[in-house]
Write a protein that holds these residues in place. Structure first.
Motif, PDB file in Angstrom:
ATOM      1  N   VAL A   1       0.753  -1.233   0.054  1.00  0.00           N
ATOM      2  CA  VAL A   1      -0.066   0.082   0.017  1.00  0.00           C
ATOM      3  C   VAL A   1       0.896   1.403   0.018  1.00  0.00           C
ATOM      4  CG1 VAL A   1      -0.255   0.052   2.498  1.00  0.00           C
ATOM      5  CG2 VAL A   1      -2.025   0.962   0.995  1.00  0.00           C
ATOM      6  N   ASP A   2       2.265   1.261   0.625  1.00  0.00           N
ATOM      7  CA  ASP A   2       2.986   2.247   0.563  1.00  0.00           C
ATOM      8  C   ASP A   2       3.964   2.671  -0.871  1.00  0.00           C
ATOM      9  OD1 ASP A   2       2.421   2.570   3.399  1.00  0.00           O
ATOM     10  OD2 ASP A   2       4.244   1.655   3.838  1.00  0.00           O
ATOM     11  N   LEU A   3       3.883   1.730  -1.445  1.00  0.00           N
ATOM     12  CA  LEU A   3       4.390   1.738  -2.995  1.00  0.00           C
ATOM     13  C   LEU A   3       3.431   2.212  -4.124  1.00  0.00           C
ATOM     14  CD1 LEU A   3       6.359  -1.726  -2.807  1.00  0.00           C
ATOM     15  CD2 LEU A   3       7.399   0.716  -2.259  1.00  0.00           C
ATOM     16  N   ILE A   4       2.269   1.680  -3.785  1.00  0.00           N
ATOM     17  CA  ILE A   4       1.010   2.479  -4.682  1.00  0.00           C
ATOM     18  C   ILE A   4       1.124   3.959  -4.746  1.00  0.00           C
ATOM     19  CG2 ILE A   4      -1.219   2.310  -5.452  1.00  0.00           C
ATOM     20  CD1 ILE A   4      -1.566  -0.774  -4.055  1.00  0.00           C
ATOM     21  N   GLY A   5       1.065   4.531  -5.974  1.00  0.00           N
ATOM     22  CA  GLY A   5       1.184   5.697  -6.056  1.00  0.00           C
ATOM     23  C   GLY A   5       2.434   6.618  -6.130  1.00  0.00           C
ATOM     24  N   MET A   6       3.423   5.837  -6.039  1.00  0.00           N
ATOM     25  CA  MET A   6       5.167   6.362  -6.003  1.00  0.00           C
ATOM     26  C   MET A   6       5.069   6.452  -7.459  1.00  0.00           C
ATOM     27  SD  MET A   6       7.368   4.388  -3.146  1.00  0.00           S
ATOM     28  CE  MET A   6       7.429   5.315  -1.522  1.00  0.00           C
ATOM     29  N   SER A   7       6.121   7.416  -7.912  1.00  0.00           N
ATOM     30  CA  SER A   7       6.579   7.682  -9.064  1.00  0.00           C
ATOM     31  C   SER A   7       7.934   6.735  -9.348  1.00  0.00           C
ATOM     32  CB  SER A   7       7.101   9.174  -9.340  1.00  0.00           C
ATOM     33  OG  SER A   7       7.385   9.438 -10.596  1.00  0.00           O
ATOM     34  N   VAL A   8       7.940   6.322 -10.618  1.00  0.00           N
ATOM     35  CA  VAL A   8       9.215   5.360 -10.914  1.00  0.00           C
ATOM     36  C   VAL A   8       9.911   6.199 -11.945  1.00  0.00           C
ATOM     37  CG1 VAL A   8       9.774   3.139 -11.684  1.00  0.00           C
ATOM     38  CG2 VAL A   8       7.757   3.465 -10.366  1.00  0.00           C
ATOM     39  N   VAL A   9      11.108   6.219 -11.905  1.00  0.00           N
ATOM     40  CA  VAL A   9      12.185   6.714 -12.545  1.00  0.00           C
ATOM     41  C   VAL A   9      13.193   5.575 -12.928  1.00  0.00           C
ATOM     42  CG1 VAL A   9      11.541   9.074 -12.130  1.00  0.00           C
ATOM     43  CG2 VAL A   9      13.411   7.961 -10.981  1.00  0.00           C
ATOM     44  N   ASN A  10      14.056   6.052 -13.987  1.00  0.00           N
ATOM     45  CA  ASN A  10      15.245   5.222 -14.274  1.00  0.00           C
ATOM     46  C   ASN A  10      16.279   6.002 -13.652  1.00  0.00           C
ATOM     47  OD1 ASN A  10      15.929   6.843 -16.386  1.00  0.00           O
ATOM     48  ND2 ASN A  10      15.093   4.921 -17.811  1.00  0.00           N
ATOM     49  N   PRO A  11      17.839   5.450 -13.654  1.00  0.00           N
ATOM     50  CA  PRO A  11      18.926   6.481 -13.473  1.00  0.00           C
ATOM     51  C   PRO A  11      19.258   7.414 -14.192  1.00  0.00           C
ATOM     52  CG  PRO A  11      19.294   3.857 -13.083  1.00  0.00           C
ATOM     53  CD  PRO A  11      17.976   4.063 -13.830  1.00  0.00           C
ATOM     54  N   ALA A  12      18.662   7.510 -15.212  1.00  0.00           N
ATOM     55  CA  ALA A  12      18.941   8.590 -16.385  1.00  0.00           C
ATOM     56  C   ALA A  12      18.001   9.777 -16.037  1.00  0.00           C
ATOM     57  CB  ALA A  12      18.740   8.336 -17.628  1.00  0.00           C
ATOM     58  N   GLY A  13      16.719   9.541 -15.247  1.00  0.00           N
ATOM     59  CA  GLY A  13      15.850  10.473 -14.951  1.00  0.00           C
ATOM     60  C   GLY A  13      14.571  10.436 -15.709  1.00  0.00           C
TER      61      GLY A  13
ATOM     62  N   VAL B   1      14.156   3.268  -3.054  1.00  0.00           N
ATOM     63  CA  VAL B   1      12.790   3.536  -2.729  1.00  0.00           C
ATOM     64  C   VAL B   1      12.714   4.665  -1.708  1.00  0.00           C
ATOM     65  CG1 VAL B   1      10.677   2.707  -1.582  1.00  0.00           C
ATOM     66  CG2 VAL B   1      11.775   1.286  -2.926  1.00  0.00           C
ATOM     67  N   ASN B   2      12.395   5.786  -2.259  1.00  0.00           N
ATOM     68  CA  ASN B   2      12.313   7.093  -1.448  1.00  0.00           C
ATOM     69  C   ASN B   2      11.243   7.416  -0.843  1.00  0.00           C
ATOM     70  OD1 ASN B   2      12.672   9.791  -0.170  1.00  0.00           O
ATOM     71  ND2 ASN B   2      14.485   9.980  -1.316  1.00  0.00           N
ATOM     72  N   ARG B   3      10.908   7.135   0.321  1.00  0.00           N
ATOM     73  CA  ARG B   3       9.325   7.380   1.022  1.00  0.00           C
ATOM     74  C   ARG B   3       9.093   8.997   1.068  1.00  0.00           C
ATOM     75  NH1 ARG B   3      10.466   2.854   5.008  1.00  0.00           N
ATOM     76  NH2 ARG B   3       9.141   1.126   4.321  1.00  0.00           N
ATOM     77  N   ASP B   4      10.139   9.698   1.411  1.00  0.00           N
ATOM     78  CA  ASP B   4      10.114  11.182   1.542  1.00  0.00           C
ATOM     79  C   ASP B   4       9.795  11.537   0.028  1.00  0.00           C
ATOM     80  OD1 ASP B   4      10.973  11.066   4.216  1.00  0.00           O
ATOM     81  OD2 ASP B   4      13.118  11.270   3.601  1.00  0.00           O
ATOM     82  N   THR B   5      10.316  11.382  -1.028  1.00  0.00           N
ATOM     83  CA  THR B   5      10.000  12.051  -2.218  1.00  0.00           C
ATOM     84  C   THR B   5       8.917  11.069  -3.221  1.00  0.00           C
ATOM     85  OG1 THR B   5      11.762  10.937  -3.418  1.00  0.00           O
ATOM     86  CG2 THR B   5      12.291  13.161  -2.561  1.00  0.00           C
ATOM     87  N   GLN B   6       8.509  10.086  -2.214  1.00  0.00           N
ATOM     88  CA  GLN B   6       7.487   9.012  -3.049  1.00  0.00           C
ATOM     89  C   GLN B   6       7.983   8.736  -4.497  1.00  0.00           C
ATOM     90  OE1 GLN B   6       4.099   7.973  -1.804  1.00  0.00           O
ATOM     91  NE2 GLN B   6       5.638   7.985  -0.188  1.00  0.00           N
ATOM     92  N   THR B   7       9.278   8.135  -4.662  1.00  0.00           N
ATOM     93  CA  THR B   7      10.039   7.998  -5.786  1.00  0.00           C
ATOM     94  C   THR B   7      10.813   6.675  -5.849  1.00  0.00           C
ATOM     95  OG1 THR B   7      10.348  10.396  -6.318  1.00  0.00           O
ATOM     96  CG2 THR B   7      11.626   8.645  -7.461  1.00  0.00           C
ATOM     97  N   ILE B   8      10.612   5.874  -6.699  1.00  0.00           N
ATOM     98  CA  ILE B   8      11.319   4.707  -6.924  1.00  0.00           C
ATOM     99  C   ILE B   8      12.290   4.655  -8.067  1.00  0.00           C
ATOM    100  CG2 ILE B   8      11.120   2.089  -7.327  1.00  0.00           C
ATOM    101  CD1 ILE B   8       8.390   2.108  -6.077  1.00  0.00           C
ATOM    102  N   THR B   9      13.386   4.327  -7.746  1.00  0.00           N
ATOM    103  CA  THR B   9      14.508   4.250  -8.988  1.00  0.00           C
ATOM    104  C   THR B   9      14.572   2.962  -9.334  1.00  0.00           C
ATOM    105  OG1 THR B   9      15.423   6.423  -8.087  1.00  0.00           O
ATOM    106  CG2 THR B   9      16.684   5.169  -9.729  1.00  0.00           C
ATOM    107  N   ALA B  10      14.466   2.691 -10.354  1.00  0.00           N
ATOM    108  CA  ALA B  10      14.532   1.255 -11.343  1.00  0.00           C
ATOM    109  C   ALA B  10      15.490   1.321 -12.263  1.00  0.00           C
ATOM    110  CB  ALA B  10      13.284   0.759 -11.749  1.00  0.00           C
TER     111      ALA B  10
END
Length: 169
Positions: A103-115, A154-163
């Protein structure tokens, strides 16, 4: 009745079982009987919730069944059919480091290392080997394995996952 603001849906009531008020439950948890770890359940529909205490439960070949305090006959159990079962977020155990509630992951933005923004997590799926992030975005639906090899941060503060993933995979 309550309108508890921070309830997390965890299951729903599929049907009544027998004549003593048992419920057949479809749980959206890793272990169906894990619902018994929570001392209070809220059952409801359309934002109207009623608090119940689980009395006992059991895993059967047909799924998970539970008995609630105060639900003592089939008629009372049938009245709960179709209700969502939710628990207060405050009742969740604190996850270990590098562990996350879906439930904490749903809604997070996903970006790759290149942004490059790949999209937003709309859900998770279990596969036999590992969980998959379901990412919806301008590139369509991406299924990204939620494993260390691909998930860098997985950055909870910025709600961003880097994949470590590309939009055309």
């Amino acid at each position: 009745m309550t309108s508890e603001p921070d309830l997390i849906p965890m299951a729903y009531v599929r049907a009544a079982v027998g004549i003593k008020g048992w419920l057949k439950i479809k749980a959206d948890t890793e272990l169906a009987d894990g619902l018994l770890d929570y001392p209070r359940w809220f059952l409801g529909q359309d934002g109207v919730w009623q608090e119940y205490a689980p009395h006992e439960g059991k895993v059967t070949p047909d799924g998970f069944q539970a008995k609630l305090v105060g639900i003592d006959d089939r008629t009372a159990a049938e009245a709960l059919r179709g209700m969502t079962i939710a628990v207060p977020r405050a009742d969740f155990a604190e996850p270990e480091e590098d562990e996350y509630y879906w439930v904490d992951l749903i809604g997070m933005s996903v970006v790759n290392p290149a942004g490059v923004r790949l999209g937003m997590v709309s859900g998770l799926n279990e596969s036999g080997a590992h969980d998959l992030l379901v990412v919806e975005g301008e590139h369509g639906t991406l299924l990204i394995p939620f494993v260390e090899r691909f998930i860098q941060d997985v950055n909870r503060d910025t709600q961003t996952i880097t994949a470590d993933w590309e939009a055309d995979y």
